[in-house]
Design a protein around this motif. Structure first.
Motif, PDB file in Angstrom:
ATOM      1  N   VAL A  91      36.035  49.052  47.932  1.00 26.57           N
ATOM      2  CA  VAL A  91      37.382  49.933  48.341  1.00 26.57           C
ATOM      3  C   VAL A  91      37.757  49.661  49.559  1.00 26.57           C
ATOM      4  CG1 VAL A  91      37.999  52.356  49.064  1.00 26.57           C
ATOM      5  CG2 VAL A  91      36.809  52.124  47.020  1.00 26.57           C
ATOM      6  N   SER A  92      36.946  49.163  50.707  1.00 25.97           N
ATOM      7  CA  SER A  92      37.325  48.780  51.987  1.00 25.97           C
ATOM      8  C   SER A  92      38.423  47.306  51.775  1.00 25.97           C
ATOM      9  CB  SER A  92      36.136  48.421  52.857  1.00 25.97           C
ATOM     10  OG  SER A  92      36.516  47.677  53.896  1.00 25.97           O
ATOM     11  N   VAL A  93      37.879  46.548  50.876  1.00 22.49           N
ATOM     12  CA  VAL A  93      38.639  45.309  50.438  1.00 22.49           C
ATOM     13  C   VAL A  93      40.049  45.586  50.023  1.00 22.49           C
ATOM     14  CG1 VAL A  93      38.825  43.278  49.171  1.00 22.49           C
ATOM     15  CG2 VAL A  93      36.751  43.934  50.508  1.00 22.49           C
ATOM     16  N   ARG A  94      40.085  46.640  49.088  1.00 27.73           N
ATOM     17  CA  ARG A  94      41.428  46.777  48.390  1.00 27.73           C
ATOM     18  C   ARG A  94      42.301  47.683  49.403  1.00 27.73           C
ATOM     19  NH1 ARG A  94      43.678  44.703  45.202  1.00 27.73           N
ATOM     20  NH2 ARG A  94      44.717  46.530  44.452  1.00 27.73           N
ATOM     21  N   ARG A  96      42.510  47.347  52.840  1.00 25.57           N
ATOM     22  CA  ARG A  96      42.863  46.641  53.900  1.00 25.57           C
ATOM     23  C   ARG A  96      43.711  45.468  53.235  1.00 25.57           C
ATOM     24  NH1 ARG A  96      38.268  44.259  56.163  1.00 25.57           N
ATOM     25  NH2 ARG A  96      36.864  44.872  54.161  1.00 25.57           N
ATOM     26  N   GLY A  97      43.891  45.393  51.830  1.00 23.14           N
ATOM     27  CA  GLY A  97      44.757  44.386  51.516  1.00 23.14           C
ATOM     28  C   GLY A  97      44.195  43.112  51.193  1.00 23.14           C
ATOM     29  N   LEU A  98      42.957  42.903  51.539  1.00 23.29           N
ATOM     30  CA  LEU A  98      42.366  41.621  51.170  1.00 23.29           C
ATOM     31  C   LEU A  98      42.351  41.051  50.045  1.00 23.29           C
ATOM     32  CD1 LEU A  98      39.410  42.081  53.681  1.00 23.29           C
ATOM     33  CD2 LEU A  98      41.664  41.039  54.189  1.00 23.29           C
ATOM     34  N   HIS A  99      42.722  39.806  49.736  1.00 21.21           N
ATOM     35  CA  HIS A  99      42.572  39.179  48.164  1.00 21.21           C
ATOM     36  C   HIS A  99      41.464  38.069  48.276  1.00 21.21           C
ATOM     37  CE1 HIS A  99      46.386  41.129  47.203  1.00 21.21           C
ATOM     38  NE2 HIS A  99      46.852  40.782  48.416  1.00 21.21           N
ATOM     39  N   VAL A 100      40.445  38.637  47.904  1.00 15.43           N
ATOM     40  CA  VAL A 100      39.001  37.918  48.082  1.00 15.43           C
ATOM     41  C   VAL A 100      38.365  38.334  46.891  1.00 15.43           C
ATOM     42  CG1 VAL A 100      38.766  37.672  50.552  1.00 15.43           C
ATOM     43  CG2 VAL A 100      37.643  39.595  49.263  1.00 15.43           C
ATOM     44  N   PRO A 101      37.506  37.290  46.312  1.00 19.48           N
ATOM     45  CA  PRO A 101      36.866  37.296  45.055  1.00 19.48           C
ATOM     46  C   PRO A 101      35.697  38.262  45.486  1.00 19.48           C
ATOM     47  CG  PRO A 101      36.664  35.212  45.426  1.00 19.48           C
ATOM     48  CD  PRO A 101      37.583  35.936  46.567  1.00 19.48           C
ATOM     49  N   CYS A 102      35.495  39.160  44.355  1.00 23.16           N
ATOM     50  CA  CYS A 102      34.174  39.834  44.530  1.00 23.16           C
ATOM     51  C   CYS A 102      32.784  39.098  44.436  1.00 23.16           C
ATOM     52  CB  CYS A 102      33.976  40.926  43.344  1.00 23.16           C
ATOM     53  SG  CYS A 102      32.649  41.922  43.310  1.00 23.16           S
ATOM     54  N   PHE A 105      29.270  39.102  39.806  1.00 20.61           N
ATOM     55  CA  PHE A 105      28.332  38.675  38.978  1.00 20.61           C
ATOM     56  C   PHE A 105      28.542  36.871  38.761  1.00 20.61           C
ATOM     57  CE2 PHE A 105      29.153  42.911  37.821  1.00 20.61           C
ATOM     58  CZ  PHE A 105      27.870  43.424  37.366  1.00 20.61           C
ATOM     59  N   GLY A 106      28.702  36.460  40.074  1.00 18.02           N
ATOM     60  CA  GLY A 106      28.998  35.067  40.273  1.00 18.02           C
ATOM     61  C   GLY A 106      30.265  34.623  40.680  1.00 18.02           C
ATOM     62  N   ALA A 107      30.173  33.498  40.786  1.00 14.39           N
ATOM     63  CA  ALA A 107      31.778  32.968  41.480  1.00 14.39           C
ATOM     64  C   ALA A 107      32.740  32.957  40.404  1.00 14.39           C
ATOM     65  CB  ALA A 107      31.561  31.373  41.624  1.00 14.39           C
ATOM     66  N   SER A 108      33.969  33.615  41.174  1.00 19.06           N
ATOM     67  CA  SER A 108      35.158  34.058  40.094  1.00 19.06           C
ATOM     68  C   SER A 108      36.325  33.795  41.015  1.00 19.06           C
ATOM     69  CB  SER A 108      34.971  35.525  39.833  1.00 19.06           C
ATOM     70  OG  SER A 108      36.282  35.832  39.198  1.00 19.06           O
ATOM     71  N   PRO A 109      37.324  33.340  40.599  1.00 16.25           N
ATOM     72  CA  PRO A 109      38.713  33.206  41.422  1.00 16.25           C
ATOM     73  C   PRO A 109      39.403  34.675  41.444  1.00 16.25           C
ATOM     74  CG  PRO A 109      39.022  32.441  39.283  1.00 16.25           C
ATOM     75  CD  PRO A 109      37.654  32.881  39.190  1.00 16.25           C
ATOM     76  N   VAL A 110      38.937  35.511  40.678  1.00 16.64           N
ATOM     77  CA  VAL A 110      39.710  36.905  40.492  1.00 16.64           C
ATOM     78  C   VAL A 110      39.586  37.737  41.911  1.00 16.64           C
ATOM     79  CG1 VAL A 110      40.213  38.729  39.108  1.00 16.64           C
ATOM     80  CG2 VAL A 110      39.570  36.731  37.860  1.00 16.64           C
ATOM     81  N   PRO A 111      40.258  38.179  42.357  1.00 19.16           N
ATOM     82  CA  PRO A 111      40.413  39.032  43.666  1.00 19.16           C
ATOM     83  C   PRO A 111      39.791  40.371  43.314  1.00 19.16           C
ATOM     84  CG  PRO A 111      42.640  38.477  43.202  1.00 19.16           C
ATOM     85  CD  PRO A 111      42.046  37.810  42.248  1.00 19.16           C
ATOM     86  N   VAL A 112      39.167  41.115  44.326  1.00 17.76           N
ATOM     87  CA  VAL A 112      38.569  42.261  43.944  1.00 17.76           C
ATOM     88  C   VAL A 112      39.681  43.213  43.465  1.00 17.76           C
ATOM     89  CG1 VAL A 112      37.790  44.483  45.190  1.00 17.76           C
ATOM     90  CG2 VAL A 112      36.763  42.091  45.816  1.00 17.76           C
ATOM     91  N   SER A 113      39.528  43.976  42.441  1.00 13.57           N
ATOM     92  CA  SER A 113      40.483  44.797  41.996  1.00 13.57           C
ATOM     93  C   SER A 113      40.089  46.262  41.752  1.00 13.57           C
ATOM     94  CB  SER A 113      41.054  44.302  40.597  1.00 13.57           C
ATOM     95  OG  SER A 113      39.675  44.637  39.572  1.00 13.57           O
ATOM     96  N   VAL A 165      38.123  40.404  32.170  1.00  6.56           N
ATOM     97  CA  VAL A 165      38.745  40.663  30.745  1.00  6.56           C
ATOM     98  C   VAL A 165      39.912  41.170  31.057  1.00  6.56           C
ATOM     99  CG1 VAL A 165      38.668  42.138  28.607  1.00  6.56           C
ATOM    100  CG2 VAL A 165      36.652  40.858  29.535  1.00  6.56           C
ATOM    101  N   VAL A 166      40.039  42.168  31.942  1.00  7.17           N
ATOM    102  CA  VAL A 166      41.404  42.896  32.293  1.00  7.17           C
ATOM    103  C   VAL A 166      42.290  41.614  33.004  1.00  7.17           C
ATOM    104  CG1 VAL A 166      42.681  44.447  33.708  1.00  7.17           C
ATOM    105  CG2 VAL A 166      40.600  45.026  32.348  1.00  7.17           C
ATOM    106  N   HIS A 167      42.026  40.841  33.881  1.00  8.53           N
ATOM    107  CA  HIS A 167      42.711  39.921  34.359  1.00  8.53           C
ATOM    108  C   HIS A 167      43.164  38.885  33.348  1.00  8.53           C
ATOM    109  CE1 HIS A 167      43.963  37.089  37.430  1.00  8.53           C
ATOM    110  NE2 HIS A 167      43.486  35.917  36.854  1.00  8.53           N
ATOM    111  N   THR A 168      42.349  38.551  32.424  1.00 11.11           N
ATOM    112  CA  THR A 168      42.640  37.599  31.320  1.00 11.11           C
ATOM    113  C   THR A 168      43.798  38.162  30.543  1.00 11.11           C
ATOM    114  OG1 THR A 168      40.690  36.390  31.306  1.00 11.11           O
ATOM    115  CG2 THR A 168      41.997  36.202  29.247  1.00 11.11           C
ATOM    116  N   VAL A 169      43.672  39.364  30.154  1.00 10.38           N
ATOM    117  CA  VAL A 169      44.657  40.085  29.311  1.00 10.38           C
ATOM    118  C   VAL A 169      46.124  40.495  30.063  1.00 10.38           C
ATOM    119  CG1 VAL A 169      45.250  42.575  28.362  1.00 10.38           C
ATOM    120  CG2 VAL A 169      43.017  41.429  28.070  1.00 10.38           C
ATOM    121  N   VAL A 170      45.951  40.731  31.332  1.00 15.61           N
ATOM    122  CA  VAL A 170      47.036  40.929  31.972  1.00 15.61           C
ATOM    123  C   VAL A 170      47.869  39.566  32.251  1.00 15.61           C
ATOM    124  CG1 VAL A 170      48.240  41.458  34.390  1.00 15.61           C
ATOM    125  CG2 VAL A 170      46.429  42.807  33.141  1.00 15.61           C
TER     126      VAL A 170
END
Length: 176
Positions: A91-94, A96-102, A105-113, A165-170
């Motif tokens: 929640v803190s990351v979101r 503050r508007g940071l765009h960093v991966p979570c 569950f391992g490396a992912s390019p998808v930012p925290v959502s 999954v959501v990132h892929t669908v979007v």
């Protein structure tokens, strides 16, 4: 009985997947903690070690719970506390508007959502369900136990991959 076994399965498998990913890529997890900017940079390594250790302990104690049911409630409470801490960081990351991966569950390019946060809320609910169900006097037998555990494993696969999954669908919907 069903809610208890289902919840234990989901929480144990989710934390196992999370711990394994962190152990396989400790450097990536440490970097993720730095990117979240919620602890001083010099504490990123020790915090990564602590969080991974708690995850491993939760899994081990939940596995032990099949032989010693009394250890299950404290392990579920520890899992819930860790989920609350992780959720606060997300929640803190979101906020503050940071765009960093979570790196949950391992490396992912998808930012925290917000899906990561929803996933943790769902996991908190599942841990609460298992706690509320209490330790059954008689465990499920044979095929029933296997089916409930398989349902828990399937749920874990969906939950641990929800953001991807959501990132892929979007992304796919945006390219049509």
């Amino acid at each position: 009985m069903i809610a208890h076994l289902f919840g234990l399965t989901v929480i144990a498998l989710t934390f196992a997947a999370s711990a394994v990913s962190k152990l396989r890529d400790r450097g990536g997890f440490v970097q993720s903690i730095r990117a979240f900017q919620v602890v001083p940079e010099r504490l990123s390594g020790p915090v990564a070690t602590l969080l991974t250790g708690v995850e491993v302990a939760v899994v081990a104690v939940l596995a032990l719970g099949t032989a010693v049911p009394a250890v299950v409630p404290p392990a579920l409470v520890a899992a819930a506390a860790l989920l609350v801490a992780y959720t606060a960081g997300l929640v803190s990351v979101r906020v503050r508007g940071l765009h960093v991966p979570c790196h949950c569950f391992g490396a992912s390019p998808v930012p925290v959502s917000w899906y990561d946060i929803a996933r943790n809320a769902l996991l908190l609910g599942i841990a609460g369900l298992a706690l509320a169900a209490g330790t059954p006097a008689d465990p499920l037998a044979g095929v029933d136990a296997v089916l409930v555990a398989l349902a828990g494993a399937a749920t874990t696969l969906v939950v641990t991959n929800l953001a991807n999954v959501v990132h892929t669908v979007v992304t796919a919907a945006g390219t049509d």
